[in-house]
Design a protein around this motif. Sequence first.
Motif, short mmCIF file in Angstrom:
data_model
loop_
_atom_site.label_atom_id
_atom_site.label_comp_id
_atom_site.label_asym_id
_atom_site.label_seq_id
_atom_site.Cartn_x
_atom_site.Cartn_y
_atom_site.Cartn_z
N MET A 10 2.56 1.82 -7.89
CA MET A 10 3.23 1.40 -9.12
C MET A 10 2.38 1.77 -10.33
O MET A 10 1.16 1.60 -10.32
N HIS B 25 -9.32 -10.20 -2.28
CA HIS B 25 -9.97 -9.05 -2.90
C HIS B 25 -9.62 -8.92 -4.38
O HIS B 25 -10.45 -8.54 -5.20
N GLN C 199 -3.74 -7.07 -14.76
CA GLN C 199 -4.81 -6.74 -13.83
C GLN C 199 -4.48 -7.22 -12.43
O GLN C 199 -4.69 -6.53 -11.44
N LEU D 206 -11.47 1.97 -5.15
CA LEU D 206 -11.50 0.55 -4.80
C LEU D 206 -10.53 0.19 -3.66
O LEU D 206 -10.94 -0.32 -2.62
N ALA D 207 -9.25 0.48 -3.88
CA ALA D 207 -8.25 0.04 -2.90
C ALA D 207 -8.35 0.79 -1.56
O ALA D 207 -8.30 0.14 -0.51
N LEU E 150 -11.36 -0.78 0.29
CA LEU E 150 -11.20 -2.19 0.66
C LEU E 150 -10.09 -2.40 1.67
O LEU E 150 -10.23 -3.17 2.61
N MET F 264 -3.82 5.80 -2.60
CA MET F 264 -3.38 5.02 -1.44
C MET F 264 -2.37 5.80 -0.60
O MET F 264 -1.84 5.28 0.37
N ASN G 168 -2.98 -0.87 -17.13
CA ASN G 168 -3.67 -1.84 -16.26
C ASN G 168 -4.76 -1.22 -15.42
O ASN G 168 -4.94 -1.58 -14.25
N VAL G 169 -5.50 -0.28 -15.99
CA VAL G 169 -6.68 0.23 -15.28
C VAL G 169 -7.73 -0.88 -15.29
O VAL G 169 -7.67 -1.79 -16.12
N PHE G 170 -8.66 -0.83 -14.34
CA PHE G 170 -9.67 -1.88 -14.24
C PHE G 170 -10.83 -1.58 -15.17
O PHE G 170 -11.60 -0.64 -14.94
N PRO G 171 -11.00 -2.36 -16.24
CA PRO G 171 -11.98 -2.02 -17.28
C PRO G 171 -13.43 -2.16 -16.83
O PRO G 171 -14.32 -1.56 -17.43
N ALA H 299 -1.59 -5.07 -11.08
CA ALA H 299 -2.04 -3.74 -10.68
C ALA H 299 -2.77 -3.80 -9.34
O ALA H 299 -2.53 -2.99 -8.44
N ARG I 182 -4.93 6.52 -9.35
CA ARG I 182 -5.29 5.32 -8.60
C ARG I 182 -4.19 4.97 -7.59
O ARG I 182 -4.48 4.60 -6.45
N ALA I 183 -2.94 5.11 -8.03
CA ALA I 183 -1.82 4.83 -7.12
C ALA I 183 -1.75 5.89 -6.02
O ALA I 183 -1.54 5.58 -4.85
N GLN J 160 0.82 -1.21 0.00
CA GLN J 160 0.00 0.00 0.00
C GLN J 160 0.85 1.25 0.00
O GLN J 160 0.43 2.30 -0.45
N PHE K 221 2.20 1.23 -14.53
CA PHE K 221 2.72 0.27 -15.51
C PHE K 221 2.73 0.85 -16.93
O PHE K 221 1.98 1.77 -17.24
N LEU L 235 -1.46 -2.32 -5.60
CA LEU L 235 -2.20 -1.32 -4.83
C LEU L 235 -2.33 -1.75 -3.37
O LEU L 235 -2.80 -0.99 -2.53
N GLY L 236 -1.96 -2.99 -3.11
CA GLY L 236 -2.08 -3.51 -1.76
C GLY L 236 -3.34 -4.33 -1.54
O GLY L 236 -3.66 -4.71 -0.42
N LEU L 237 -4.06 -4.65 -2.61
CA LEU L 237 -5.24 -5.51 -2.46
C LEU L 237 -4.78 -6.91 -2.05
O LEU L 237 -3.78 -7.41 -2.57
#
Lengths: 248, 220
Positions: free
Chosen positions: A88, B133, B120, A107-108, A111, A160, A94-97, B123, A156-157, A84, A90, B127-129
């Motif tokens: 990172m 998860h 995926q 999300l992170a 969660l 966190m 690698n985004v979440f589609p 990534a 997104r990075a 966390q 890339f 993020l630490g998932l």
Amino acid sequence: MIDRTKKLIVVTDLRKRFGELEVLRGISQTVCEGEVVSIIGPSGSGKSTFLRCLNLLERPDSGSIVFDGEEITGGRVKIDAFRQKIGMVFQHFNVFPHLTVLENVTLAPVLEKGMKKDDARALAEDLLKRVGLFDKRDEYPTRLSGGQKQRLAIVRALAMEPRVILFDEPTSALDPEMVKEVLDVISELARSGMTILIVTHEMGFARRVSDRVLFIDEGQILEEGTPEELFDDPKTPRCRDFLNKVLY
Amino acid sequence: MLSTIAAIWQKYGYVYIQGAWGTVYIAVLTVLFGTILGTALSFVRLSRFRALQSVIRLYVWVLRGTPSLLQIYFFYFFVPKYLPFDMSERACIILALVVNASAYVEEIIRAGIQAVDRGQNEAARSLGLTARHTMTRVILPQAVKNILPALGNEFIVMIKEASLASIFFIVEITSAFKTVQSATFITIPALMISGGLYLGLTTVLSAGMKLAEKRLRNND
């Protein structure tokens, strides 16, 4: 900006092999808080593998990595908690589609840091505004350009609140006209005091933003120094040869 | 021809209706438990337990490499003889169909998960998932899109495979044909009614799967 007294990452004699191939052949390096370090070198030299070892996406075979005073190699550390703190980004975004732009960012934190949904949303909206993606917050990533996807990946990075961000060739998969918008965001991050390690082929950029440049070849750091030292007066023939080929 | 079909339907319609319920019953149980078992197997196969992975590979190899009919015979004779509890003939056959289906479902789900871009996973983890998860919130939602079309095909196969139960005179659509045919000695029209019923069931199922796929596609 750089706090030399705070050593954020201390790498000692890092080694990694993939089968027959020894990709990292003893890398030692210290990165201080607030420092911006560019890593350059030919393809297949181990630059990316080095970066990926730092958050244990690749397990090093030997050597040690101490992050913020804590040894993370070998022992049984809580790897997720520690990741966390290391962002990172890339080459291929690698985004979440399957998630909207906003959900990608929240999300992170929700969660894994137990952040309240509203707080995460507010944080995400602030960050999206900073990179000019606020208007896209409810879109899905397929509607974004490459440059926008990469800016989303950076946000997104950042959500966190990491101590350092690792960039693995962040502009190599972009159309030329989108490179600048991503580099601008990274420059702004660098100015804000974020600790950054970046593997890049953008020599002009490396020269402008870095405090230090590392030249890696065949799994070793052959040369390091300030951008001026390394780009204007490379000491090793290999580095000189490499720069001659890439600088036009 | 049409008048013969109508006449048969009038007199023996209830046999076909019973048969249709029988097929639906067998197919629903096969789909449900085959999918649950297959999903569980694919998770184990993707886990770190090497020994279990080999066991599942063997399981899939045997079940995909031998005819379903042979497997049904096996369960039909094996279960009553060697297992300490009593099972109806129909239950033995459903069990065989479930086991058979689970092998195909395992392959479909595992392939669907593995087809999700490796980036995926990287990534999400960086993020630490947690691993859990990452699987439930990032990989599976994307894998479902790969899995659903293939799973739909497999469900249709399961409905048709239920016809194998007719060999043991379990009530289902093909048995209904046999019953009517032996009572009337009329073959082709009796067969066509059974065919129509299968077509009806598989068409409804396909439409349902299409709808589910469409809803999932909305966001890309």
